[in-house]
Design a protein around this motif. Structure first.
Motif, PDB file in Angstrom:
ATOM      1  N   THR A 276     -16.089  -0.745   4.904  1.00  0.00           N
ATOM      2  CA  THR A 276     -15.181   0.109   5.668  1.00  0.00           C
ATOM      3  C   THR A 276     -15.010  -0.537   7.031  1.00  0.00           C
ATOM      4  O   THR A 276     -16.003  -0.808   7.717  1.00  0.00           O
ATOM      5  CB  THR A 276     -15.742   1.531   5.819  1.00  0.00           C
ATOM      6  OG1 THR A 276     -15.911   2.100   4.522  1.00  0.00           O
ATOM      7  CG2 THR A 276     -14.798   2.406   6.627  1.00  0.00           C
ATOM      8  N   TRP A 293      -9.768   0.792   6.877  1.00  0.00           N
ATOM      9  CA  TRP A 293      -9.683   0.288   5.513  1.00  0.00           C
ATOM     10  C   TRP A 293     -10.997   0.495   4.767  1.00  0.00           C
ATOM     11  O   TRP A 293     -12.074   0.295   5.329  1.00  0.00           O
ATOM     12  CB  TRP A 293      -9.353  -1.211   5.503  1.00  0.00           C
ATOM     13  CG  TRP A 293      -7.953  -1.536   5.908  1.00  0.00           C
ATOM     14  CD1 TRP A 293      -7.519  -1.877   7.152  1.00  0.00           C
ATOM     15  CD2 TRP A 293      -6.806  -1.548   5.060  1.00  0.00           C
ATOM     16  NE1 TRP A 293      -6.163  -2.096   7.142  1.00  0.00           N
ATOM     17  CE2 TRP A 293      -5.695  -1.913   5.862  1.00  0.00           C
ATOM     18  CE3 TRP A 293      -6.596  -1.297   3.710  1.00  0.00           C
ATOM     19  CZ2 TRP A 293      -4.409  -2.020   5.359  1.00  0.00           C
ATOM     20  CZ3 TRP A 293      -5.312  -1.410   3.201  1.00  0.00           C
ATOM     21  CH2 TRP A 293      -4.230  -1.764   4.022  1.00  0.00           C
ATOM     22  N   ALA A 295     -12.355  -1.261   1.412  1.00  0.00           N
ATOM     23  CA  ALA A 295     -11.990  -2.381   0.542  1.00  0.00           C
ATOM     24  C   ALA A 295     -13.109  -2.659  -0.448  1.00  0.00           C
ATOM     25  O   ALA A 295     -14.299  -2.566  -0.113  1.00  0.00           O
ATOM     26  CB  ALA A 295     -11.692  -3.620   1.368  1.00  0.00           C
ATOM     27  N   GLY A 304      -7.656  -2.530  -1.434  1.00  0.00           N
ATOM     28  CA  GLY A 304      -7.891  -1.834  -0.172  1.00  0.00           C
ATOM     29  C   GLY A 304      -7.040  -0.587  -0.033  1.00  0.00           C
ATOM     30  O   GLY A 304      -5.904  -0.525  -0.505  1.00  0.00           O
ATOM     31  N   GLY A 306      -5.860   1.943   3.126  1.00  0.00           N
ATOM     32  CA  GLY A 306      -5.843   2.037   4.582  1.00  0.00           C
ATOM     33  C   GLY A 306      -5.274   3.361   5.050  1.00  0.00           C
ATOM     34  O   GLY A 306      -4.349   3.915   4.449  1.00  0.00           O
TER      35      GLY A 306
END
Length: 717
Positions: A276, A293, A295, A304, A306
């Motif tokens: 994160t 984000w 991911a 990812g 966001g």
């Protein structure tokens, strides 16, 4: 079929024409896919036809533990119903035992065989006398059920009978395996169809998810090249999806965020499965937005999600500013309380001190009454100031307990004596009971323990017009040598009492039993709240019980470790009592006590002189720290009384300077220094001791309190 027959010696008897004919017919019906129930019925009919007088049944194993009747056309219906659901086991008749063991079970006489002990009456009712059972074993070697042959008389099976039940069980097994295979195939086909449908639905859902998600979605390869994004990129950042596909996502980052992001992404797969991270992404108009984000690496691709955290970061920044403002306000409040403590205590010290000195002069009865009233008001005001300061320190988390060695009796006696005098003045009896071990030296905060007892006694005296106030002091010794003793204090009175339902709320701040209490007796409702807070800090508990009109009882318990064993304490007390010389003089009896008083307030200068003068002290007054240092440099003193807040040079600086002067003159004796100040908070005392003071005496001070403080300072010095 031949291979199976070769592996099972019992099938050697299948060669007889009627059995071979039966096997052939049943095998053809199995191959033709006829229903299992019809095949089972045909197996039973064929065996019963070849063995006149024999009754047959096929039983299945249900849920791996129960008998289930599958086919038994010749048996009574009640019998089949009775055995349906019976648990298989080592004594579950012929069939239940055969399923349990996985091997043939021959019972020649049901009435006398222990395997049928629980079912022989049922068998007798059905007219069954013997039973031979062969387990139906599936292709995987697990029991699937059992084939049974019954006789209406006790009988032993011959080789022909055993071959028949073996063949029948084998045919039943083939039928069940066929059903299982067909079921597995159907299930497999259904799963395949379901998986294909799910995959199509999943693809549709992914497409829908990409279209409707308000968060940024991004798929990139390990090189950072964007392979797919959703339409939220247009809504949030202004970039069309087709414009960013193929770009390196790092080219959209704020320059300061590129390297930190690269480092975090590099750790995926090695140090973490998911990260994160918050970084700033460039919008189409050139501005930047903070994006948080999450991911995850899967194979060769980076997925990812966001989220725009602009508002959250703004809220966090506002919260941080508010927290800083609150902390600044709290510090300002603490500073204000410290200053107010000094400003209020300083004139209050003059009032109480002068009244104390005045009380020792010759007064008319009317004057004596007025002095007593003013002293009572001064004591109330002092308690109010102390309570407000304590509550403020508790709220700020700055109130700390001080653990030191103290004598329990000596610590409590002063509080008890004051209460005794107040009770005498009201005509109320006062009684103290001490437990057999309620004495000795302990480790704890004696000041706060005295404060709790004093608050409880003050309330008892306030609310009791007649009758008695009793105090019980006890110490419970630990059950083990390594445990801590426990101090118990209880204060009982015959006062106005209160409703038991109000017991808990009494310990809330600004709370009284009812509004009339405040009007009749006064008070802020802070005392018991402070008692509760102090008790909890000591890991103890405080409780209240009462009956309206009959009185109240407050109980306090808290751990209090002994500083020395009780036996050692008693022995030391006995030795001290034997060595003490009768009529021994105090320090002041040895000659004039030379006192240097550093005090800028004229009233307080006069108060100290009025109190110490009659007891043989010669007081030299200095207006500030600088004058005190000069007087000390040129004179000789037995004690220094040092105020803290003074012009030119404050008390802390003056104390350090005096200690430095002593250190520079090795032959000069160390002079005790007692801080006499309205700055009475814990950090003020700590600062004074760190500067070199021996004692802190808080203003306002009574004559007795000042004299006792002087004696303690002389003893400490």
């Amino acid at each position: 079929m031949t291979a199976v027959r070769a592996q099972n010696p019992d099938l050697a008897y299948v060669g007889k024409f009627e059995r071979a004919d039966l096997l052939t017919k049943i095998a053809m019906r199995i191959a033709a896919g006829e229903p299992t129930s019809e095949i089972f019925s045909a197996i039973i009919a064929g065996v019963e036809a070849a063995h006149p007088g024999v009754l047959c049944s096929i039983l299945l194993l249900r849920d791996g533990c129960q008998i289930a009747s599958a086919a038994a056309p010749s048996l009574p219906a009640f019998y089949s119903q009775a055995i349906d659901g019976v648990l298989v086991g080592p004594k579950a008749g012929s069939c239940g035992t055969a399923m349990y063991r996985g091997e043939r079970v021959i019972v020649e006489d049901i009435a006398n065989d222990p395997l049928w002990a629980d079912y022989k009456d049922l068998a007798a009712q059905a007219g069954l006398a013997s039973c031979w059972s062969e387990p139906i074993i599936g292709a995987d070697g697990r029991p699937l059920g059992a084939f049974a042959m019954y006789q209406r008389r006790p009988a032993r099976p011959d080789e022909r009978d055993m071959g028949a039940i073996a063949a029948a069980a084998h045919l039943a097994a083939i039928t069940l395996d066929r059903d299982a295979a067909r079921g597995a195939l159907a299930e497999s086909e259904a799963r395949a169809r379901k998986a294909a449908a799910a995959e199509r639905a999943s693809m549709e859902e992914v497409e829908m998810f990409f279209d409707v998600s308000t968060d940024l979605l991004c798929i990139s390869n390990l090189a950072g090249e964007i392979q797919r994004v959703n339409r939220a990129w247009t809504r949030m950042l202004g970039h069309a999806p087709e414009a960013v596909v193929g770009q390196d996502f790092r080219t959209l980052l704020h320059p300061d965020d590129i390297e930190p992001t690269r480092e975090r992404v590099r750790g995926l797969g090695s140090t973490a499965d998911e990260i994160t991270i918050t970084n700033r992404y460039r919008c189409a108009d050139g501005s930047y937005r903070p994006i948080e984000w999450r991911a995850r690496l899967s194979g060769e691709r980076l997925f990812g999600i966001g989220r725009d955290v602009t508002e959250r970061e703004a809220a966090q920044a506002a919260m941080k500013r508010a927290q800083e403002a609150a902390e600044a306000a709290n510090r300002a409040k603490s500073d204000f309380l410290a200053n107010m403590s000094h400003e209020v205590r300083t004139p209050l010290n003059g009032v109480i001190g002068i009244l104390g000195a005045l009380a020792h002069t010759e007064l008319t009865p009317q004057q004596r009454e007025m002095v007593d009233l003013i002293q009572a008001s001064g004591a109330t005001l002092e308690r109010l100031v102390s309570d407000i300061l304590d509550i403020s320190k508790i709220e700020a988390g700055r109130l700390e307990l001080e653990a030191s060695d103290f004598d329990l009796e000596a610590a409590l006696d002063s509080v008890l004596e004051v209460a005794r005098i107040r009770c005498d003045d009201k005509g109320v009896a006062f009684r103290v009971e001490r437990g057999p071990t309620a004495r000795g030296r302990f480790i704890g905060d004696a000041v706060r323990i005295k404060q709790i007892l004093d608050n409880l006694l003050s309330n008892a005296v306030k609310f009791t017009r007649a009758g008695e106030i009793s105090v019980t002091v006890g110490v419970v010794e630990p059950a083990e040598m390594t445990g801590s003793a426990e101090l118990m204090l209880s204060v009982s009175d015959t006062g106005i009492g209160f409703d038991p339902a109000m017991a808990e709320s009494l310990f809330d701040r600004f709370s009284q039993a009812d509004g009339a209490i405040t009007r009749r007796f006064g008070g802020t409702g802070l005392g018991l709240s402070i008692c509760k807070a102090l008790t909890e800090m000591m890991d103890g508990r405080i409780e209240a019980q009462s009956v309206p009109g009959e009185g109240s009882r407050f109980s306090f318990r808290a751990p209090l470790p002994r500083a020395m064993p009780l036996q050692d304490y008693d022995q030391a007390q006995a030795v001290a009592a034997g060595e003490a010389a009768p009529g021994q003089a105090s320090v002041r009896d040895t000659g004039p006590l030379r006192v240097l008083l550093a005090e800028d307030n004229p009233t307080n200068q006069k108060v100290v002189s009025l109190i110490l003068g009659p007891v043989g002290a010669e007081v030299t007054v200095a207006e500030n720290g600088a004058e005190a240092l000069e007087a000390f440099r040129t004179g000789a003193f037995d004690l220094v009384l040092m105020d803290l807040q003074m012009p030119v040079m404050d008390g802390l600086a003056a104390t350090r300077a005096i200690r430095a002067l002593e250190a520079a003159e090795p032959g000069r004796p160390r002079t005790p220094i007692a801080v006499l100040s309205a700055n009475a908070m814990a950090h003020h005392r700590d600062e004074a001791l760190e500067a070199g003071a021996d004692l802190h005496i808080a203003k306002p001070v009574t004559p007795r309190g000042l004299i006792e403080g002087v004696e303690r300072a002389l003893a400490a010095g």
